[in-house]
Scaffold this motif. Structure first.
Motif, mmCIF file in Angstrom:
data_model
loop_
_atom_site.group_PDB
_atom_site.id
_atom_site.type_symbol
_atom_site.label_atom_id
_atom_site.label_comp_id
_atom_site.label_asym_id
_atom_site.label_seq_id
_atom_site.Cartn_x
_atom_site.Cartn_y
_atom_site.Cartn_z
ATOM 1 N N TYR A 69 1.483 -1.162 0.087
ATOM 2 C CA TYR A 69 0.196 -0.307 -0.058
ATOM 3 C C TYR A 69 1.007 1.340 0.173
ATOM 4 O O TYR A 69 1.435 1.906 1.114
ATOM 5 C CB TYR A 69 -0.787 0.153 1.085
ATOM 6 C CG TYR A 69 -2.161 1.230 0.705
ATOM 7 C CD1 TYR A 69 -2.988 0.323 0.316
ATOM 8 C CD2 TYR A 69 -2.203 1.947 2.133
ATOM 9 C CE1 TYR A 69 -4.711 1.171 0.725
ATOM 10 C CE2 TYR A 69 -2.883 3.084 1.616
ATOM 11 C CZ TYR A 69 -4.131 2.399 1.255
ATOM 12 O OH TYR A 69 -5.000 3.028 0.782
ATOM 13 N N ASN A 71 1.684 5.405 -0.971
ATOM 14 C CA ASN A 71 1.151 6.555 -0.334
ATOM 15 C C ASN A 71 -0.794 6.259 -0.837
ATOM 16 O O ASN A 71 -0.736 7.665 -1.843
ATOM 17 C CB ASN A 71 1.615 7.519 -1.761
ATOM 18 C CG ASN A 71 3.052 7.389 -1.537
ATOM 19 O OD1 ASN A 71 3.638 7.784 -0.128
ATOM 20 N ND2 ASN A 71 3.616 8.334 -2.226
ATOM 21 N N GLY A 72 -1.570 5.850 0.110
ATOM 22 C CA GLY A 72 -2.702 5.905 -0.306
ATOM 23 C C GLY A 72 -3.643 4.624 -1.319
ATOM 24 O O GLY A 72 -4.680 5.231 -1.282
ATOM 25 N N ARG A 73 -2.335 4.222 -2.038
ATOM 26 C CA ARG A 73 -2.655 3.611 -3.067
ATOM 27 C C ARG A 73 -2.467 1.891 -2.902
ATOM 28 O O ARG A 73 -1.681 2.078 -2.643
ATOM 29 C CB ARG A 73 -2.398 4.537 -3.967
ATOM 30 C CG ARG A 73 -3.720 5.059 -4.343
ATOM 31 C CD ARG A 73 -3.261 5.741 -5.811
ATOM 32 N NE ARG A 73 -4.028 5.017 -7.122
ATOM 33 C CZ ARG A 73 -4.583 5.146 -8.171
ATOM 34 N NH1 ARG A 73 -3.571 5.762 -9.134
ATOM 35 N NH2 ARG A 73 -5.041 4.186 -9.018
ATOM 36 N N VAL A 98 5.422 6.798 1.985
ATOM 37 C CA VAL A 98 5.151 5.914 3.241
ATOM 38 C C VAL A 98 4.634 4.799 2.084
ATOM 39 O O VAL A 98 3.755 4.394 1.515
ATOM 40 C CB VAL A 98 3.581 6.830 3.329
ATOM 41 C CG1 VAL A 98 3.299 5.876 4.806
ATOM 42 C CG2 VAL A 98 3.680 7.870 4.201
ATOM 43 N N GLU A 100 2.672 0.943 3.835
ATOM 44 C CA GLU A 100 1.614 -0.106 4.397
ATOM 45 C C GLU A 100 1.598 -1.782 4.351
ATOM 46 O O GLU A 100 1.427 -1.370 3.198
ATOM 47 C CB GLU A 100 1.131 0.811 4.689
ATOM 48 C CG GLU A 100 0.943 2.342 5.304
ATOM 49 C CD GLU A 100 0.111 2.879 5.837
ATOM 50 O OE1 GLU A 100 -1.381 2.845 6.450
ATOM 51 O OE2 GLU A 100 -0.374 3.505 5.046
ATOM 52 N N PRO A 101 1.400 -2.196 5.003
ATOM 53 C CA PRO A 101 0.717 -3.354 4.499
ATOM 54 C C PRO A 101 -0.664 -3.077 4.241
ATOM 55 O O PRO A 101 -1.319 -2.882 4.450
ATOM 56 C CB PRO A 101 0.673 -4.926 5.296
ATOM 57 C CG PRO A 101 1.190 -3.704 6.933
ATOM 58 C CD PRO A 101 1.310 -2.673 6.434
ATOM 59 N N TRP A 102 -1.127 -4.449 3.810
ATOM 60 C CA TRP A 102 -1.818 -4.222 3.230
ATOM 61 C C TRP A 102 -3.068 -4.188 4.858
ATOM 62 O O TRP A 102 -3.012 -5.267 5.697
ATOM 63 C CB TRP A 102 -3.036 -5.854 2.755
ATOM 64 C CG TRP A 102 -2.719 -6.134 1.253
ATOM 65 C CD1 TRP A 102 -3.351 -7.507 0.507
ATOM 66 C CD2 TRP A 102 -2.270 -5.443 0.063
ATOM 67 N NE1 TRP A 102 -2.933 -6.710 -0.474
ATOM 68 C CE2 TRP A 102 -2.383 -5.987 -0.893
ATOM 69 C CE3 TRP A 102 -1.801 -4.392 0.081
ATOM 70 C CZ2 TRP A 102 -2.102 -5.651 -2.192
ATOM 71 C CZ3 TRP A 102 -2.056 -3.240 -1.424
ATOM 72 C CH2 TRP A 102 -1.722 -4.058 -2.402
ATOM 73 N N ALA A 167 -7.657 -4.540 -0.120
ATOM 74 C CA ALA A 167 -7.034 -3.573 0.536
ATOM 75 C C ALA A 167 -7.303 -2.041 -0.229
ATOM 76 O O ALA A 167 -7.676 -1.065 0.454
ATOM 77 C CB ALA A 167 -5.223 -3.261 -0.100
ATOM 78 N N ALA A 168 -7.828 -2.004 -0.549
ATOM 79 C CA ALA A 168 -8.647 -1.069 -1.666
ATOM 80 C C ALA A 168 -10.214 -0.153 -0.933
ATOM 81 O O ALA A 168 -9.839 0.981 -0.855
ATOM 82 C CB ALA A 168 -8.605 -0.581 -2.852
ATOM 83 N N CYS A 169 -10.188 -1.628 -1.124
ATOM 84 C CA CYS A 169 -12.185 -1.263 -0.286
ATOM 85 C C CYS A 169 -12.417 -0.528 1.294
ATOM 86 O O CYS A 169 -11.566 -0.882 1.734
ATOM 87 C CB CYS A 169 -12.651 -2.649 -0.489
ATOM 88 S SG CYS A 169 -14.516 -1.985 0.755
ATOM 89 N N ALA A 219 -13.711 0.778 -5.428
ATOM 90 C CA ALA A 219 -12.100 1.235 -4.930
ATOM 91 C C ALA A 219 -11.635 -0.026 -5.829
ATOM 92 O O ALA A 219 -10.282 -0.281 -6.350
ATOM 93 C CB ALA A 219 -11.872 1.427 -3.554
ATOM 94 N N ALA A 222 -11.130 -0.220 -9.502
ATOM 95 C CA ALA A 222 -9.899 0.995 -9.936
ATOM 96 C C ALA A 222 -8.237 0.957 -9.007
ATOM 97 O O ALA A 222 -7.492 0.928 -10.081
ATOM 98 C CB ALA A 222 -10.782 2.752 -8.904
ATOM 99 N N GLU A 223 -8.464 -0.003 -8.210
ATOM 100 C CA GLU A 223 -7.195 -0.213 -8.457
ATOM 101 C C GLU A 223 -7.030 -1.913 -8.600
ATOM 102 O O GLU A 223 -5.919 -1.956 -8.276
ATOM 103 C CB GLU A 223 -7.152 -0.813 -6.640
ATOM 104 C CG GLU A 223 -7.343 1.077 -5.919
ATOM 105 C CD GLU A 223 -5.931 1.547 -6.524
ATOM 106 O OE1 GLU A 223 -5.161 1.736 -6.953
ATOM 107 O OE2 GLU A 223 -5.924 3.314 -6.687
#
Lengths: 249, 305
Positions: A69, A71-73, A98, A100-102, A167-169, A219, A222-223
């Motif tokens: 994950y 920068n927010g995506r 940044v 992050e993990p799922w 992760a996106a949802c 989302a 989109a991802e």
């Protein structure tokens, strides 16, 4: 390129995690994102500290192992690619990234950026297959399938199970993943006999494992690195309703 | 780990189906509201309010409607709790993914609409049950002159019927006696000015009447007295603060509706490239036209009256 990385570090599922800041220098813009992390890990090993754990395997976008994950995506700023296919030229010199993990309850963290995606396997085990033994490879066109159905089934089958949809949802819902498998099999004659049982069992398992509910924010679509469409979710809703109303299973 | 032993899709279908039913109600309510625009001193509007307040089919739908709202709210809260539980640790960086307009705020826009609904009920709906009454306090005011005219008309009617021979003289006398008995408290208060707290100083109005006293002083005809929604509506929307809150709530409602309508089709499995565009347009049109229709009423009262 010189970059600042803020990476989530966590010893194991129970430990308390935290962000650590690292500097990497002289990164080539042609580096893939994972290669950049490899370079960071080389530096960390040289300093005798623990390298950052992250999942990866094929590094050509087909295995579904990598997933960060960024920068927010999920899978970073590019559309339709996995993390391994993301390149550093998408970032600017001096950027802070940044990582992050799922984040989802059914995906507990194993270490750092590695999460346990066994939940997906459990859902597939509930019916994401055709149970009859098929024998040898059948003759081409022995089973007539309209081209359009074959294409749609193939598009749905493109899911690599990376978990970016979850992760996106905002609800950590697995509807896109489950619907891709349900759709793929529902569209083909081989999957039809078990369709009613399959959709109910897979949805029940998905709910049981603690994934959230779909609120049609899209989302996931989109991802998704394989660009699985939300029409699959609609098809799963349809299949589910039909199964509840028409089927005895 | 669902809170209620229903499949996630079943819950979604429930909330969508109930929402679809609520969508049918809104244009009807809007149509009724727009009756206030007719320059007839509120005749249409009062008739509509009377019909809605008394027709038994409407009353059945009223119950279904309130239950629908409650089911919609309860399922929405359940889904939200489950969804929050599905991600116990949030991301440090807020999501930058493009999502469908309004879709991330449904529980909040819905919450605002529900809060507004409560205000709306207090102002309009509960009035019907006499819980809140149109006057400043819980009382009614009746013009003495109007009441006297009302009484004279009734006397004239009896006399007319007697003259034309429809009823006998004895029967007419009996009816007159009954009428006098019914309006005794009114006549008494006129003659004696007692009780003084029920009559205004100039003697032109009966004041501070409760619903029971209204019937007692003004006769049985006022048993079915309905609050005057037309005057009430005009009074409320003449307050800028109230109108602004009303208009803001409508904007939020529009945002809620846009995603809601798109969502209903998706949840019912109606997603097809042949008509997906049509659904978007339908949702957009509905989400603009319906709140706009509602907004006309306060704007009209504020600026055109």
């Amino acid at each position: 390129m010189n970059l600042t990385l803020k990476i989530w570090r966590q010893e194991n599922a129970r430990a308390k995690g935290r962000f650590e800041t690292y500097k990497v220098e002289n990164i080539s813009p042609d580096c893939s994102f994972l290669e950049m992390l490899d370079i960071l890990n080389e530096q960390l090993v040289d300093k005798l500290s623990h390298p950052v754990c992250f999942d990866n395997d094929c590094r050509e976008g087909i295995c579904g192992m990598c997933g960060l994950y960024i920068n927010g995506r999920p899978h970073g700023p590019d559309d339709g690619v996995t993390t391994c296919q993301l390149h550093m030229r998408r970032f600017k010199d001096g950027d802070t990234i940044v990582i992050e993990p799922w984040r989802a309850r059914p995906f507990p963290i194993i270490r750092d950026l590695v999460v346990d995606r066994t939940a997906f396997d459990k859902i597939i085990q509930e019916g994401g297959y055709v149970s009859v033994t098929t024998g040898g490879v059948p003759d081409g066109n022995a089973i007539p399938i309209p081209k359009k159905n074959a294409d749609e089934a193939m598009d749905a089958a493109a899911c690599i199970g990376c978990g970016a949809c979850v992760a996106a949802c905002k609800n950590a819902s697995a509807m896109l993943f489950v619907s891709a498998k349900v759709s793929q099999l529902a569209l083909l004659p081989q999957g039809k006999p078990e369709a009613a049982r399959r959709v109910q069992a897979m949805v029940a398992k998905m709910d049981e494992l603690g994934f959230g509910n779909c609120t049609n924010t899209y989302a996931c679509e989109a991802e998704c690195p394989k660009q699985i469409k939300r029409s699959n979710i609609a098809r799963m809703n349809r299949e589910f309703m039909c199964a509840k109303v028409c089927s005895e299973e | 780990m669902s809170l209620v032993k229903l499949a996630s899709i079943t819950k979604k279908i429930t909330i969508a189906a109930v929402g679809a039913f609520l969508l049918l109600f809104l244009p009807m309510h809007m149509g009724l509201n727009l009756c206030i625009l007719r320059e007839d001193g509120g005749e249409w509007y009062r008739n509509v309010c009377h019909f809605m307040g008394t027709n038994w089919i409407v009353k059945i739908f009223e119950v279904i409607l309130i239950l629908s709202v409650l089911v919609h709210v309860v399922v929405a809260i359940l889904l939200t709790i489950e969804n929050r539980k599905a991600r116990p640790v949030r991301y440090a960086v807020p999501s930058k993914t493009k999502t469908h307009a309004g879709s991330k705020f449904m529980i909040y826009t819905g919450g605002v609409v529900f809060a507004f609904l409560i205000i709306h009920f207090i102002n309009f709906y509960f009035v019907k049950f006499g819980i809140v009454v149109e006057d400043d306090s819980d009382t009614y005011t009746v013009e003495v002159e109007d009441l006297q005219m009302h009484l004279n008309e009734k006397v004239a009617l009896i006399q007319e019927e007697m003259m034309s021979g429809k009823i006998s003289q004895e029967a007419a006398q009996e009816q007159m006696m009954a009428l006098q008995l019914e309006y005794m408290p009114f006549l008494q208060v006129l003659q004696t000015g007692q009780p003084s707290e029920k009559i205004s100083k100039d003697g032109e109005e009966l004041i501070n009447l409760t619903k029971e006293e209204l019937v007692q002083f003004a006769g049985e005809d006022f048993k079915e007295y309905e609050p005057d929604f037309y005057t009430m509506c005009n009074k409320l929307f003449a307050q800028p603060m109230y109108s602004i809150i009303y208009l803001l709530a409508l904007v939020i409602l529009g945002i809620h509706l846009f995603h809601a309508i798109n969502s209903i089709f998706q949840t019912f499995g109606l997603n097809h490239k042949k008509y997906n565009k049509a659904i978007e347009y339908l949702a957009g049109a509905y989400a603009v036209i319906v709140p706009l229709g509602f907004a006309i009423v306060p704007l009209f009262v504020m600026f055109c009256k």
